[in-house]
Design a protein around this motif. Structure first.
Motif, PDB file in Angstrom:
ATOM      1  N   SER A  75     -15.709   2.992  27.348  1.00  0.00           N
ATOM      2  CA  SER A  75     -16.929   2.422  27.901  1.00  0.00           C
ATOM      3  C   SER A  75     -17.935   3.526  28.193  1.00  0.00           C
ATOM      4  O   SER A  75     -17.561   4.647  28.555  1.00  0.00           O
ATOM      5  N   THR A  76     -19.200   3.175  28.029  1.00  0.00           N
ATOM      6  CA  THR A  76     -20.292   4.097  28.334  1.00  0.00           C
ATOM      7  C   THR A  76     -21.244   3.427  29.307  1.00  0.00           C
ATOM      8  O   THR A  76     -21.690   2.303  29.056  1.00  0.00           O
ATOM      9  N   LEU A  77     -21.531   4.123  30.386  1.00  0.00           N
ATOM     10  CA  LEU A  77     -22.528   3.672  31.357  1.00  0.00           C
ATOM     11  C   LEU A  77     -23.781   4.493  31.123  1.00  0.00           C
ATOM     12  O   LEU A  77     -23.731   5.724  31.139  1.00  0.00           O
ATOM     13  N   THR A  78     -24.881   3.811  30.871  1.00  0.00           N
ATOM     14  CA  THR A  78     -26.147   4.494  30.600  1.00  0.00           C
ATOM     15  C   THR A  78     -27.133   4.222  31.725  1.00  0.00           C
ATOM     16  O   THR A  78     -27.292   3.077  32.146  1.00  0.00           O
ATOM     17  N   ILE A  79     -27.743   5.280  32.187  1.00  0.00           N
ATOM     18  CA  ILE A  79     -28.806   5.159  33.186  1.00  0.00           C
ATOM     19  C   ILE A  79     -30.073   5.705  32.558  1.00  0.00           C
ATOM     20  O   ILE A  79     -30.145   6.876  32.176  1.00  0.00           O
ATOM     21  N   GLN A  80     -31.073   4.860  32.429  1.00  0.00           N
ATOM     22  CA  GLN A  80     -32.340   5.280  31.833  1.00  0.00           C
ATOM     23  C   GLN A  80     -33.317   5.687  32.926  1.00  0.00           C
ATOM     24  O   GLN A  80     -33.282   5.164  34.040  1.00  0.00           O
ATOM     25  N   ARG A  81     -34.165   6.627  32.569  1.00  0.00           N
ATOM     26  CA  ARG A  81     -35.244   7.056  33.482  1.00  0.00           C
ATOM     27  C   ARG A  81     -34.680   7.298  34.886  1.00  0.00           C
ATOM     28  O   ARG A  81     -35.088   6.693  35.865  1.00  0.00           O
ATOM     29  N   THR A  82     -33.738   8.208  34.963  1.00  0.00           N
ATOM     30  CA  THR A  82     -33.017   8.446  36.214  1.00  0.00           C
ATOM     31  C   THR A  82     -33.955   8.756  37.377  1.00  0.00           C
ATOM     32  O   THR A  82     -35.010   9.392  37.212  1.00  0.00           O
ATOM     33  N   GLN A  83     -33.547   8.300  38.545  1.00  0.00           N
ATOM     34  CA  GLN A  83     -34.247   8.541  39.803  1.00  0.00           C
ATOM     35  C   GLN A  83     -33.332   9.333  40.733  1.00  0.00           C
ATOM     36  O   GLN A  83     -32.111   9.327  40.567  1.00  0.00           O
ATOM     37  N   GLN A  84     -33.919   9.967  41.731  1.00  0.00           N
ATOM     38  CA  GLN A  84     -33.111  10.765  42.645  1.00  0.00           C
ATOM     39  C   GLN A  84     -32.083   9.918  43.382  1.00  0.00           C
ATOM     40  O   GLN A  84     -30.970  10.380  43.673  1.00  0.00           O
ATOM     41  N   GLU A  85     -32.413   8.658  43.633  1.00  0.00           N
ATOM     42  CA  GLU A  85     -31.462   7.799  44.342  1.00  0.00           C
ATOM     43  C   GLU A  85     -30.266   7.397  43.480  1.00  0.00           C
ATOM     44  O   GLU A  85     -29.326   6.785  43.979  1.00  0.00           O
ATOM     45  N   ASP A  86     -30.316   7.757  42.192  1.00  0.00           N
ATOM     46  CA  ASP A  86     -29.162   7.491  41.327  1.00  0.00           C
ATOM     47  C   ASP A  86     -28.067   8.542  41.536  1.00  0.00           C
ATOM     48  O   ASP A  86     -26.941   8.383  41.035  1.00  0.00           O
ATOM     49  N   SER A  87     -28.386   9.618  42.238  1.00  0.00           N
ATOM     50  CA  SER A  87     -27.394  10.670  42.497  1.00  0.00           C
ATOM     51  C   SER A  87     -26.218  10.081  43.267  1.00  0.00           C
ATOM     52  O   SER A  87     -26.382   9.490  44.331  1.00  0.00           O
ATOM     53  N   ALA A  88     -25.034  10.253  42.710  1.00  0.00           N
ATOM     54  CA  ALA A  88     -23.828   9.678  43.298  1.00  0.00           C
ATOM     55  C   ALA A  88     -22.639  10.078  42.426  1.00  0.00           C
ATOM     56  O   ALA A  88     -22.800  10.718  41.392  1.00  0.00           O
ATOM     57  N   VAL A  89     -21.465   9.670  42.864  1.00  0.00           N
ATOM     58  CA  VAL A  89     -20.277   9.783  42.013  1.00  0.00           C
ATOM     59  C   VAL A  89     -20.064   8.434  41.347  1.00  0.00           C
ATOM     60  O   VAL A  89     -20.047   7.398  42.024  1.00  0.00           O
ATOM     61  N   TYR A  90     -19.901   8.453  40.046  1.00  0.00           N
ATOM     62  CA  TYR A  90     -19.684   7.224  39.285  1.00  0.00           C
ATOM     63  C   TYR A  90     -18.207   7.182  38.885  1.00  0.00           C
ATOM     64  O   TYR A  90     -17.708   8.068  38.195  1.00  0.00           O
ATOM     65  N   LEU A  91     -17.546   6.149  39.362  1.00  0.00           N
ATOM     66  CA  LEU A  91     -16.110   6.012  39.156  1.00  0.00           C
ATOM     67  C   LEU A  91     -15.806   4.887  38.183  1.00  0.00           C
ATOM     68  O   LEU A  91     -16.422   3.827  38.239  1.00  0.00           O
ATOM     69  N   CYS A  92     -14.853   5.139  37.331  1.00  0.00           N
ATOM     70  CA  CYS A  92     -14.374   4.135  36.392  1.00  0.00           C
ATOM     71  C   CYS A  92     -12.925   3.825  36.732  1.00  0.00           C
ATOM     72  O   CYS A  92     -12.170   4.708  37.168  1.00  0.00           O
ATOM     73  N   ALA A  93     -12.537   2.587  36.554  1.00  0.00           N
ATOM     74  CA  ALA A  93     -11.151   2.196  36.791  1.00  0.00           C
ATOM     75  C   ALA A  93     -10.739   1.189  35.730  1.00  0.00           C
ATOM     76  O   ALA A  93     -11.583   0.473  35.180  1.00  0.00           O
ATOM     77  N   SER A  94      -9.449   1.145  35.438  1.00  0.00           N
ATOM     78  CA  SER A  94      -8.950   0.131  34.522  1.00  0.00           C
ATOM     79  C   SER A  94      -7.719  -0.527  35.124  1.00  0.00           C
ATOM     80  O   SER A  94      -7.084   0.025  36.033  1.00  0.00           O
ATOM     81  N   SER A  95      -7.436  -1.716  34.638  1.00  0.00           N
ATOM     82  CA  SER A  95      -6.235  -2.396  35.108  1.00  0.00           C
ATOM     83  C   SER A  95      -5.673  -3.239  33.968  1.00  0.00           C
ATOM     84  O   SER A  95      -6.386  -3.579  33.027  1.00  0.00           O
ATOM     85  N   PRO A  96      -4.382  -3.567  34.077  1.00  0.00           N
ATOM     86  CA  PRO A  96      -3.778  -4.396  33.041  1.00  0.00           C
ATOM     87  C   PRO A  96      -4.392  -5.795  33.004  1.00  0.00           C
ATOM     88  O   PRO A  96      -5.375  -6.063  33.670  1.00  0.00           O
ATOM     89  N   ILE A  97      -3.747  -6.683  32.353  1.00  0.00           N
ATOM     90  CA  ILE A  97      -4.326  -7.967  31.977  1.00  0.00           C
ATOM     91  C   ILE A  97      -5.032  -8.699  33.101  1.00  0.00           C
ATOM     92  O   ILE A  97      -6.144  -9.169  32.961  1.00  0.00           O
ATOM     93  N   ILE A  98      -4.367  -8.793  34.244  1.00  0.00           N
ATOM     94  CA  ILE A  98      -4.857  -9.693  35.278  1.00  0.00           C
ATOM     95  C   ILE A  98      -5.841  -8.974  36.190  1.00  0.00           C
ATOM     96  O   ILE A  98      -5.546  -7.942  36.752  1.00  0.00           O
ATOM     97  N   ALA A  99      -7.022  -9.542  36.356  1.00  0.00           N
ATOM     98  CA  ALA A  99      -8.009  -8.986  37.277  1.00  0.00           C
ATOM     99  C   ALA A  99      -7.513  -9.165  38.695  1.00  0.00           C
ATOM    100  O   ALA A  99      -6.755 -10.068  38.993  1.00  0.00           O
ATOM    101  N   GLY A 100      -7.957  -8.260  39.570  1.00  0.00           N
ATOM    102  CA  GLY A 100      -7.553  -8.331  40.959  1.00  0.00           C
ATOM    103  C   GLY A 100      -6.261  -7.598  41.235  1.00  0.00           C
ATOM    104  O   GLY A 100      -5.842  -7.501  42.379  1.00  0.00           O
ATOM    105  N   GLU A 101      -5.622  -7.101  40.205  1.00  0.00           N
ATOM    106  CA  GLU A 101      -4.405  -6.327  40.387  1.00  0.00           C
ATOM    107  C   GLU A 101      -4.740  -4.850  40.561  1.00  0.00           C
ATOM    108  O   GLU A 101      -5.902  -4.460  40.629  1.00  0.00           O
ATOM    109  N   THR A 102      -3.714  -4.029  40.623  1.00  0.00           N
ATOM    110  CA  THR A 102      -3.904  -2.607  40.875  1.00  0.00           C
ATOM    111  C   THR A 102      -4.868  -1.984  39.873  1.00  0.00           C
ATOM    112  O   THR A 102      -4.760  -2.222  38.674  1.00  0.00           O
TER     113      THR A 102
END
Lengths: 114, 110
Positions: A75-102
Protein backbone atom coordinates in the motif's frame (compact mmCIF):
# COMPACT_ATOMS: atom_id res chain seq x y z
CA UNK A 1 8.72 -14.51 9.30
CA UNK A 2 8.90 -10.92 8.14
CA UNK A 3 6.74 -8.39 9.87
CA UNK A 4 5.16 -5.25 8.50
CA UNK A 5 7.69 -2.97 6.90
CA UNK A 6 7.41 0.71 6.08
CA UNK A 7 9.56 3.04 4.06
CA UNK A 8 11.06 5.48 4.37
CA UNK A 9 11.75 5.48 8.11
CA UNK A 10 12.04 9.24 8.11
CA UNK A 11 11.03 11.82 5.57
CA UNK A 12 11.73 15.53 5.61
CA UNK A 13 9.99 17.59 2.97
CA UNK A 14 9.18 21.17 2.18
CA UNK A 15 5.70 22.57 2.49
CA UNK A 16 3.78 22.14 -0.75
CA UNK A 17 5.65 19.05 -1.94
CA UNK A 18 4.00 15.65 -2.43
CA UNK A 19 5.16 12.60 -0.45
CA UNK A 20 4.58 8.88 -0.81
CA UNK A 21 4.76 6.49 2.11
CA UNK A 22 4.98 2.77 1.53
CA UNK A 23 3.74 -0.19 3.56
CA UNK A 24 4.48 -3.86 3.00
CA UNK A 25 2.06 -5.92 5.10
CA UNK A 26 2.61 -9.41 6.39
CA UNK A 27 2.17 -11.90 3.57
CA UNK A 28 -1.34 -13.29 3.48
CA UNK A 29 -2.90 -10.57 5.60
CA UNK A 30 -5.99 -9.27 3.86
CA UNK A 31 -6.64 -6.23 6.05
CA UNK A 32 -4.38 -3.18 5.99
CA UNK A 33 -4.71 0.02 7.99
CA UNK A 34 -3.09 3.44 7.99
CA UNK A 35 -2.96 5.60 11.11
CA UNK A 36 -1.46 8.95 11.95
CA UNK A 37 0.01 9.80 15.32
CA UNK A 38 1.02 13.29 16.33
CA UNK A 39 3.61 13.75 19.06
CA UNK A 40 2.34 12.45 22.37
CA UNK A 41 -1.09 11.70 20.99
CA UNK A 42 -3.13 8.61 20.27
CA UNK A 43 -3.67 6.95 16.92
CA UNK A 44 -5.85 8.66 14.36
CA UNK A 45 -7.43 6.25 11.91
CA UNK A 46 -6.94 7.23 8.26
CA UNK A 47 -7.97 4.41 5.91
CA UNK A 48 -8.67 0.69 5.94
CA UNK A 49 -8.42 -1.90 3.16
CA UNK A 50 -10.10 -5.30 3.46
CA UNK A 51 -9.51 -7.75 0.64
CA UNK A 52 -11.17 -6.65 -2.57
CA UNK A 53 -13.80 -4.52 -0.86
CA UNK A 54 -13.95 -0.78 -1.32
CA UNK A 55 -11.63 0.85 1.21
CA UNK A 56 -12.98 2.69 4.23
CA UNK A 57 -11.66 6.21 3.68
CA UNK A 58 -13.65 7.81 6.45
CA UNK A 59 -10.57 8.89 8.40
CA UNK A 60 -8.73 10.76 5.67
CA UNK A 61 -8.47 14.37 6.90
CA UNK A 62 -8.64 16.06 3.50
CA UNK A 63 -8.63 15.38 -0.22
CA UNK A 64 -4.87 15.88 -0.18
CA UNK A 65 -4.63 12.41 1.32
CA UNK A 66 -5.11 9.26 -0.74
CA UNK A 67 -4.04 5.64 -0.54
CA UNK A 68 -3.86 2.66 -2.81
CA UNK A 69 -3.32 -1.01 -2.26
CA UNK A 70 -2.06 -2.82 -5.32
CA UNK A 71 -2.59 -6.53 -5.81
CA UNK A 72 -3.96 -6.87 -2.32
CA UNK A 73 -0.52 -6.40 -0.84
CA UNK A 74 1.66 -3.29 -0.85
CA UNK A 75 0.00 0.00 0.00
CA UNK A 76 1.04 3.57 -0.69
CA UNK A 77 -0.21 6.58 1.22
CA UNK A 78 0.15 9.80 -0.75
CA UNK A 79 -0.03 13.27 0.71
CA UNK A 80 -0.24 16.05 -1.85
CA UNK A 81 0.77 19.65 -1.24
CA UNK A 82 2.02 18.84 2.24
CA UNK A 83 1.34 21.24 5.11
CA UNK A 84 3.21 21.65 8.37
CA UNK A 85 0.30 20.13 10.26
CA UNK A 86 0.85 16.91 8.31
CA UNK A 87 4.03 16.35 10.36
CA UNK A 88 3.48 13.16 12.33
CA UNK A 89 4.34 9.48 12.48
CA UNK A 90 2.39 7.47 9.94
CA UNK A 91 1.78 3.91 11.04
CA UNK A 92 0.67 0.97 8.95
CA UNK A 93 -0.79 -2.23 10.34
CA UNK A 94 -2.09 -5.46 8.87
CA UNK A 95 -4.23 -8.25 10.18
CA UNK A 96 -5.46 -11.63 8.99
CA UNK A 97 -8.85 -12.22 7.46
CA UNK A 98 -11.15 -10.94 10.15
CA UNK A 99 -11.28 -7.21 10.88
CA UNK A 100 -11.17 -6.21 14.51
CA UNK A 101 -8.64 -8.88 15.35
CA UNK A 102 -5.02 -8.41 16.35
CA UNK A 103 -3.16 -5.86 14.27
CA UNK A 104 0.53 -6.08 13.50
CA UNK A 105 2.20 -2.73 13.19
CA UNK A 106 5.11 -1.53 11.15
CA UNK A 107 7.76 0.76 12.65
CA UNK A 108 6.18 3.85 11.13
CA UNK A 109 7.37 6.69 8.94
CA UNK A 110 8.22 9.93 10.72
CA UNK A 111 7.24 12.80 8.43
CA UNK A 112 8.47 16.32 9.00
CA UNK A 113 7.15 19.11 6.83
CA UNK A 114 9.24 22.25 6.98
CA UNK B 1 -15.15 11.83 23.72
CA UNK B 2 -13.30 8.81 22.35
CA UNK B 3 -14.74 5.32 22.11
CA UNK B 4 -11.78 4.14 24.18
CA UNK B 5 -10.32 6.31 26.89
CA UNK B 6 -7.40 5.33 29.07
CA UNK B 7 -6.96 6.47 32.62
CA UNK B 8 -4.65 7.79 33.92
CA UNK B 9 -3.00 9.70 31.09
CA UNK B 10 0.36 9.31 32.80
CA UNK B 11 1.61 7.02 35.56
CA UNK B 12 4.99 6.97 37.28
CA UNK B 13 5.92 4.20 39.72
CA UNK B 14 8.97 2.56 41.26
CA UNK B 15 10.46 -0.56 39.79
CA UNK B 16 8.94 -3.64 41.35
CA UNK B 17 5.58 -2.03 42.01
CA UNK B 18 2.41 -2.97 40.17
CA UNK B 19 0.95 -0.69 37.51
CA UNK B 20 -2.76 -0.49 36.76
CA UNK B 21 -4.26 1.25 33.76
CA UNK B 22 -7.93 1.53 32.92
CA UNK B 23 -9.88 1.82 29.72
CA UNK B 24 -13.50 2.83 29.27
CA UNK B 25 -15.53 2.57 26.11
CA UNK B 26 -19.01 3.48 24.94
CA UNK B 27 -20.56 0.94 22.58
CA UNK B 28 -20.84 -2.83 22.48
CA UNK B 29 -17.70 -4.62 21.39
CA UNK B 30 -16.58 -8.03 20.20
CA UNK B 31 -13.19 -7.76 21.82
CA UNK B 32 -10.84 -5.36 23.52
CA UNK B 33 -7.11 -5.29 22.97
CA UNK B 34 -4.13 -3.73 24.72
CA UNK B 35 -1.04 -2.56 22.86
CA UNK B 36 2.32 -1.15 23.95
CA UNK B 37 4.31 1.52 22.15
CA UNK B 38 7.95 2.31 22.77
CA UNK B 39 9.53 5.55 21.63
CA UNK B 40 6.66 6.67 19.42
CA UNK B 41 7.10 3.90 16.88
CA UNK B 42 5.07 0.82 16.01
CA UNK B 43 2.65 -0.69 18.47
CA UNK B 44 3.06 -4.20 19.81
CA UNK B 45 0.03 -6.30 20.59
CA UNK B 46 -0.07 -7.45 24.21
CA UNK B 47 -3.35 -9.22 24.80
CA UNK B 48 -6.86 -9.61 23.39
CA UNK B 49 -9.87 -10.29 25.57
CA UNK B 50 -13.21 -11.22 24.06
CA UNK B 51 -16.54 -9.86 25.22
CA UNK B 52 -17.50 -13.18 26.81
CA UNK B 53 -14.30 -13.31 28.87
CA UNK B 54 -13.82 -11.59 32.20
CA UNK B 55 -10.13 -12.03 32.88
CA UNK B 56 -7.05 -13.04 30.97
CA UNK B 57 -3.40 -13.50 31.91
CA UNK B 58 -0.19 -13.36 29.94
CA UNK B 59 3.03 -13.52 31.92
CA UNK B 60 3.08 -10.47 34.21
CA UNK B 61 0.03 -9.01 32.50
CA UNK B 62 -3.51 -9.37 33.76
CA UNK B 63 -6.45 -7.93 31.88
CA UNK B 64 -10.00 -7.72 33.13
CA UNK B 65 -13.13 -6.82 31.22
CA UNK B 66 -16.43 -5.67 32.67
CA UNK B 67 -18.92 -5.34 29.85
CA UNK B 68 -21.65 -4.09 32.18
CA UNK B 69 -19.47 -1.11 33.06
CA UNK B 70 -17.87 -0.96 29.62
CA UNK B 71 -14.43 -0.90 31.15
CA UNK B 72 -11.20 -2.84 31.16
CA UNK B 73 -8.04 -2.76 33.23
CA UNK B 74 -4.48 -3.76 32.50
CA UNK B 75 -2.32 -4.76 35.44
CA UNK B 76 1.43 -5.15 35.10
CA UNK B 77 2.90 -6.88 38.11
CA UNK B 78 6.46 -6.55 39.40
CA UNK B 79 7.21 -3.72 36.98
CA UNK B 80 10.59 -3.37 35.29
CA UNK B 81 12.35 -0.44 33.68
CA UNK B 82 11.72 -2.07 30.31
CA UNK B 83 7.97 -1.69 30.89
CA UNK B 84 8.34 2.06 30.40
CA UNK B 85 6.15 2.79 27.38
CA UNK B 86 2.75 4.06 26.30
CA UNK B 87 -0.13 1.64 26.61
CA UNK B 88 -3.22 1.81 24.43
CA UNK B 89 -6.52 0.02 24.55
CA UNK B 90 -8.37 -0.67 21.31
CA UNK B 91 -11.94 -1.75 20.73
CA UNK B 92 -13.92 -2.87 17.69
CA UNK B 93 -17.27 -1.13 18.12
CA UNK B 94 -18.47 -1.93 14.61
CA UNK B 95 -16.53 -5.17 14.19
CA UNK B 96 -14.82 -3.55 11.24
CA UNK B 97 -11.88 -1.56 12.50
CA UNK B 98 -10.17 -0.93 15.78
CA UNK B 99 -10.56 2.36 17.61
CA UNK B 100 -7.62 3.31 19.81
CA UNK B 101 -7.64 5.42 22.93
CA UNK B 102 -5.19 8.22 23.69
CA UNK B 103 -2.94 6.00 25.77
CA UNK B 104 -1.38 5.91 29.20
CA UNK B 105 2.29 6.92 29.47
CA UNK B 106 3.90 4.62 32.01
CA UNK B 107 7.27 5.44 33.53
CA UNK B 108 9.08 2.93 35.72
CA UNK B 109 11.68 4.56 37.93
CA UNK B 110 14.71 2.49 38.95
Amino acid sequence: GAGVSQSPSNKVTEKGKDVELRCDPISGHTALYWYRQSLGQGLEFLIYFQGNSAPDKSGLPSDRFSAERTGGSVSTLTIQRTQQEDSAVYLCASSPIIAGETQYFGPGTRLLVL
Amino acid sequence: SQQGEEDPQALSIQEGENATMNCSYKTSINNLQWYRQNSGRGLVHLILIRSNEREKHSGRLRVTLDTSKKSSSLLITASRAADTASYFCATDPLAQKLVFGQGTRLTINP
